[in-house]
Enzyme design. Structure first.
Site, short mmCIF file in Angstrom:
data_model
loop_
_atom_site.label_atom_id
_atom_site.label_comp_id
_atom_site.label_asym_id
_atom_site.label_seq_id
_atom_site.Cartn_x
_atom_site.Cartn_y
_atom_site.Cartn_z
CD GLU A 1 -13.61 14.90 31.96
OE1 GLU A 1 -12.85 15.44 31.12
OE2 GLU A 1 -13.51 13.69 32.28
CB CYS B 1 -9.35 9.47 29.75
SG CYS B 1 -8.49 8.38 30.90
CG HIS C 1 -9.95 13.07 32.83
ND1 HIS C 1 -11.04 12.37 32.37
CD2 HIS C 1 -9.04 12.14 33.18
CE1 HIS C 1 -10.80 11.07 32.43
NE2 HIS C 1 -9.60 10.89 32.91
#
Ligand SMILES: Nc1ncnc2c1ncn2[C@@H]1O[C@H](COP(=O)(O)OP(=O)(O)O)[C@@H](O)[C@H]1O
Ligand SMILES: [Mg+2]
Lengths: 82, 736, 237, 82
Positions: free
Chosen positions: C212, C94, C210
């Site tokens: 994560e 990002c 993302h």
């Protein structure tokens, strides 16, 4: 002295924001608007008295940070330059 | 004698929003005439926004205690015990007027302000919500305001990295000239590491940290305490510009500092900036304060004492540090590139003394600023008794699914995706249920525990019957928390009303607070923080009253929570809180009635707090035991809408059995309270548990693998079709 | 591959003022490797030897001027560029992707989303036919992954020659593809639906989604954990 | 004709972006930079041949859409105006 940097999108780079503004202006009755492009204007207040040197330094600032040369062009205006 | 020779007159006081009586009282307390800075401080502290002069009498009636309460109203935010030695710290706050003037910055600074209230207490913010009210969808300003506010909320929350997990957006013409932008923040702290604002220890240094002070938003608290008119639009103060980047640095720096053992007390500079922070810190500590205004980091040259004290520049804090902690603290703020400046000290004098340009710019006793702040028992008109609306009067011949199409495709009920996809709802990676369901669910980082959070209010009901409407806001929030399987703990509230000097408005305010208090007490969800926003009027027309409730609940194991979507075909669908005999429903003040063009005001559905409590508790048990697999509270639009919403984002449909007699639309769209639609794979266990608990229950249908909603045998619609209508509404509106 | 063997992997995560996914990334990596990655502050001008540098998401320096621009010129990024020049692996997610393009470590630029709005939602990615790269070698070409995006400037832009070159060299790591989630497949108007790209040598990857935030079923997807753990395993061997 | 609208923050309004850029320029060795303010530059391509009328129309566009007069000032440049 003051320097003004105008940053605009390179030709050919899509400007969705400009397009949206053009559309909104049309909706608001400004049908004469054909095209809109949005750029940045950066005003710098700089400790430097020599216009030529100032221009040189500001050009360096543009190359290192202020503009992304992949998509942007810049031009420099020096207020007190002749 | 203060240095400012230019002494004020009553005209100056009036221009700052003070009444003749208030002016006389200032002269009496000071025993002399105030200068501009002093008068500015009085007017800010005695403004509606800071003094709660119209609402205090009623706020005092709210229940604020309970074993779960760690900190009730009075601090920057409220705190409740959520177990494991942790506290949830939360508050809601309005930024209505600034958002109307400059929607992006107004909303952004609203988010920034409420976040500071929460991290000032030592809590790391973990969730944001917002309650928004706009004018009619087709009003000329609505698109601009909605677009700007949503972008501003996202702009601040996304950048600072706190997930925006929920909220509400509604449209009504009473907000055409006065939108509502309420932002709520929730944080987490160790229960024994909560920071408060009372100054301690005369001689201790007073430190200014954060961004520099500029001439922005000067006297904003006064603006928030006045009605709008064309005239005020032109003399409005500059709005503040939010800087979420600096806000993030300030948050990290403060939390880092608070983890060391340096801070004695701390207060953010919100409304009325340096004025309210210094006055509140000193007066809460029963002490005084001395500040050298020449030391205040200023963004502009030549700022006067008045401007420095009343600026509402964002991202600033005031702290009292332990005397030997200054160096540690300075190092932290240096690291984060923030201003850090000792500007004064705590004194024993009980006075606020300000120095400027080598002289005294202000020397006033603190007690009158706080204790003598006016408190009014403003007159109220009797609230008219509204008649009950007979279902026959709201009759329509249309099939249920036709009405569902028009209702779900209308801004009142359509999908809010266009709004909430502009919010980062899962940064911090602990969002288990973000926007789009009943309550949001945020995991406590590193554990299985979760916080359930919601905001609610139904202005239609409050307008029709303020006390019932006040109760209903609490009850609906309670239902939203229970519907995901969490235990409601406490509330915060934002009381948005018109001009309280008008007896009709005052009645709305007072009676809805009474209702809210009764419900909060009965449901054991005490009020731990809140905010009041009055004078929400434009050119004499008040908004629909909107006392927003923000509620926080807890669930021990987030994996046990349920959502509001159907999860499996062939599960049975029940209404919890209603029995088989019901074949009509309460249409007064309902969305259905509004959509039938009924504009007269009828009585809203009554609230049975016992039923709310018992039904909610049973549902939480049934979710914890795995009996209930999905749950949705019945609110706007009634049963039919609740069922449709459960199917819209699932891969399933439903077959619903209709009552054979009675009033079909009353049954389908009535907004009787204390009800949920639930699904289960083990119908008999659920019915048995309900019967044992004395809770009404009624089986109304089955979840189907065919993605259609079938009401009886002859009225069917595809879920896809409804979904498209619901999803298309806001994007179409915003595309213009 | 066992956890204990991944635990010898050295991962560093850069932190800028305004980074806000640094912790999330740290938690995700720690969960997969059993070892906590080092967080490195932007003012640091050098890096200890590491196997992977992650430039996380967020709004570094407020994203002022252009997203990633100010972070791209910070001291730590010089060290990251040196690390990459030595063949070290770098992952930008990002805002991290934006930073990597600003430094020139990856070609092109990420401009404002075509819809002019921040976009936060689940998207589906399809793994490209890529050159040899630690970030994709554990995945099969065409494999789809559900991973959320959350950004305002994720609209990948490069001139046509660059795009052709990326495609011909197998540098397009991920593309947005249709899924049953609401909304268009491509959330931001990115050229050729590009969600992630690789550097010339495949050792640097930037991606907008993302991973994560997709490491457990509670997030609605564990595909981010798949992506990260495959990458970490590849870097181990 | 072409019109250029320069939009800048009003004096006294915080410019966080300008501050961050100024600081970065300082870190990059441009220590002579005292202050930076960032504005927008909007280029409009408009069907209108009369400069005076053009200016008037563009001013209307600024008031209704292009600038937020609460916090921004604007100025208009008309390329072919004398
Ligand atoms: N409607 C309300 N119900 C309960 N508490 C309230 C309400 N309104 C304000 N309060 C409490 O009064 C105190 C002052 O609020 P406020 O002036 O909004 O704080 P701040 O200065 O942080 O903005 C806070 O503790 C707040 O929680
Ligand atoms: Mg506060």
């Amino acid at each position: 002295m003051q320097a003004i940097v105008n940053i605009s999108l390179k030709e050919g780079v899509l400007d969705p924001q400009g397009r949206a503004i053009a559309r909104s202006l049309g909706d608001l009755g400004f049908s004469e608007v054909n095209d809109v492009r949005v750029g940045k204007q950066i005003l710098l207040e700089i400790d430097e008295t020599d216009p030529a040197r100032l221009r040189q330094r500001v050009a360096r600032m543009c190359e290192t940070l202020l503009s992304n040369t992949v998509i942007e062009d810049y031009s420099i205006d020096i207020a007190d330059e002749t | 004698m203060t240095q400012n020779d230019h002494l004020m007159t009553f005209d100056d006081a009036a221009a700052m929003g003070l009444s003749r009586d208030e002016w006389e009282l200032i002269l009496k307390r000071l025993e002399r005439t105030p200068n501009q800075c002093e008068l500015g401080i009085f007017s800010a502290m005695w403004s509606e926004h800071c003094s709660y002069k119209s609402s205090k009498k009623w706020l005092k009636t709210l229940p604020v205690d309970g074993p779960q309460v760690i900190e009730g109203p009075g601090e920057n935010a409220g705190a409740v015990d959520i177990g494991d030695g942790l506290a949830a710290i939360f508050k809601i706050e309005s930024h209505n007027h600034p958002s109307f003037i400059e929607p992006y910055q107004g909303a952004a600074t609203g988010v920034g302000g409420i976040l500071r209230d929460v991290f000032t207490m030592g809590a790391r913010p973990v969730a944001l919500l917002n309650a928004l009210r706009f004018g009619e969808a087709n009003h000329e300003k609505t698109r601009h305001l909605l677009g700007g506010v949503v972008a501003g909320i996202g702009g601040y929350g996304n950048c600072i990295g706190i997930p925006t997990v929920g909220g509400e957006v509604n449209f009504d013409k009473s907000y055409n000239g006065n939108i509502l932008v309420n932002a709520m923040a929730v944080g987490l702290a160790n229960s024994d590491r909560i920071f408060r604002s009372a100054a301690t220890g005369p001689g201790n240094p007073v430190i200014y940290v954060g961004a520099k002070t500029g001439r922005d938003g000067i006297h904003g608290a006064t603006m928030a305490s006045a009605e709008f008119s064309d005239e005020t639009e032109s003399k409005r103060p500059t709005v503040q510009v939010g800087d979420p980047f600096t806000g993030k640095l300030l948050m990290e720096a403060c939390l880092e500092l608070m983890a060391s053992d340096s801070v004695l007390s701390i207060q953010d500079m919100g409304a009325a900036g340096l004025t309210s922070s210094s006055v509140e810190m000193a007066s809460k500590g029963g002490l005084g304060m001395e500040i050298d205004l020449d030391l205040v980091p200023a963004r502009e040259d030549g700022m006067t004492a008045y401007e420095l004290m009343l600026s509402e520049s964002q991202e600033r804090m005031l702290m009292v540090l332990k005397p030997d902690a200054t160096d540690t603290a300075r190092a932290i703020f240096d690291k984060w590139d923030l201003d850090f400046m000792p500007i004064g000290q705590v004194t024993e004098t009980g006075r606020l003394v300000l120095f400027k340009d080598g002289g005294i710019a202000c020397d006033i006793p603190l007690a009158p600023l706080v204790d003598d702040a006016p408190e009014y028992d403003r007159p109220q008109n009797l609230v008219p008794q509204r008649p009950r609306l007979a279902s026959d009067k709201a009759k329509s011949d249309k099939p249920i699914t036709d009405l569902l199409q028009s209702m779900l495709g209308h801004v009142d009920l359509a999908s809010r995706r266009w709004v909430y996809e502009q919010y980062d709802s899962h940064v911090m990676a602990d969002t288990i249920a973000g926007p789009g369901g009943d309550a949001a669910l945020v995991r406590v980082h590193g554990s299985q525990r979760g916080l359930a959070i919601t905001t609610d209010c139904t202005p239609r009901y409050v307008e029709a019957d303020p006390e019932t409407g006040g109760k209903q806001a609490v009850a609906e929030a309670y239902r939203n928390i229970c519907a995901i399987g969490a235990r409601p703990l406490a509330i915060t509230n934002n009381l948005n009303f018109g001009n309280p000097e008008k007896p009709d408005i005052m009645a709305q305010l007072a009676q809805s607070v009474v209702g809210m208090g009764k419900a909060a007490k009965h449901l054991d969800t005490p009020v731990v923080s809140g905010n009041v926003s009055l004078y929400n009027e434009t050119d004499g027309t008040a908004i629909r009253p909107c006392p927003v409730v923000g509620m926080v609940g807890v669930i021990e194991d987030v994996t046990m929570a349920v959502g509001s979507r159907f999860v499996a075909a062939n599960e049975e669908i029940f209404i919890l809180g209603q029995d088989d005999s019901q074949n009509d429903g309460w249409l007064g003040a309902s969305l259905y009635a509004a959509h039938q063009g009924i504009t007269a005001i009828y009585a809203p559905p009554p609230i049975d707090l016992d039923a709310e409590e018992q039904t909610g508790k049973l549902l939480v048990q049934m979710i914890a035991s795995g009996t209930v697999t999905a749950a949705h509270d019945i609110s706007d639009g009634g049963l039919a809408v609740a069922i449709a919403e459960m199917s819209l984002h699932s891969a399933f449909g439903a077959h619903i059995t209709l009552p054979t007699s009675g009033h079909l639309h009353g049954w389908a769209f009535g907004e009787d309270q204390a009800r949920y639609v639930v699904t289960t794979a083990v119908g008999p266990s659920l019915t048995q548990a309900a019967q044992k608990a004395g809770i009404a229950i009624s089986k109304i249908g089955t979840v189907t693998s065919k993605t259609e909603l079938q009401f009886g045998d002859n009225d069917t619609i595809s879920v896809e079709e409804l979904k498209n209508l619901s999803e298309a509404c806001l994007p179409a509106l915003m595309a213009g | 591959m066992t956890l204990s063997s991944l635990a010898s992997l050295r991962v560093a995560i850069t932190v800028f003022p305004g980074s806000n996914c640094d912790r999330d990334m740290m938690v995700a990596v720690e969960q997969l490797t059993n070892r906590r990655p080092a967080l490195v502050w932007h003012k640091q001008a050098s890096l200890d030897p590491v196997d992977l540098v992650i430039v996380p998401g967020g709004f570094s320096f407020g994203d002022y001027l252009r997203c990633g621009a100010l972070a791209g010129r910070s001291p730590i990024m010089n060290a990251v560029m040196d690390h990459a020049a030595r063949g070290g692996a770098v992952l930008g997610v990002c805002n991290g992707f934006q930073v990597l393009t600003e430094t020139g470590m990856l070609p092109g630029v990420l401009i404002r989303n075509a819809g002019l709005r921040f976009s936060c939602r689940m998207v589906r990615l399809e793994t490209g036919e890529t050159m040899s790269s630690p970030f994709t070698q554990g995945l099969t070409a065409g494999q789809s992954l559900d991973i959320p995006v959350a950004h305002n400037e994720g609209n990948y832009f490069a001139d046509e020659d660059t795009l052709d070159r990326l495609q011909d060299n197998g540098q397009i790591a991920f593309r947005y593809v249709a899924s049953d989630a609401e909304g268009p497949a491509n959330p931001n108007g990115a050229a050729r639906d590009i969600a992630g790209i690789l550097s010339n040598n495949g050792r640097v990857m930037g991606m907008m989604p993302h991973p994560e935030r997709a490491i457990s079923p509670l997030h609605g997807s564990s595909d981010g954990a798949t992506l990260l753990s495959k990458s970490l395993e590849a870097l181990m061997s």
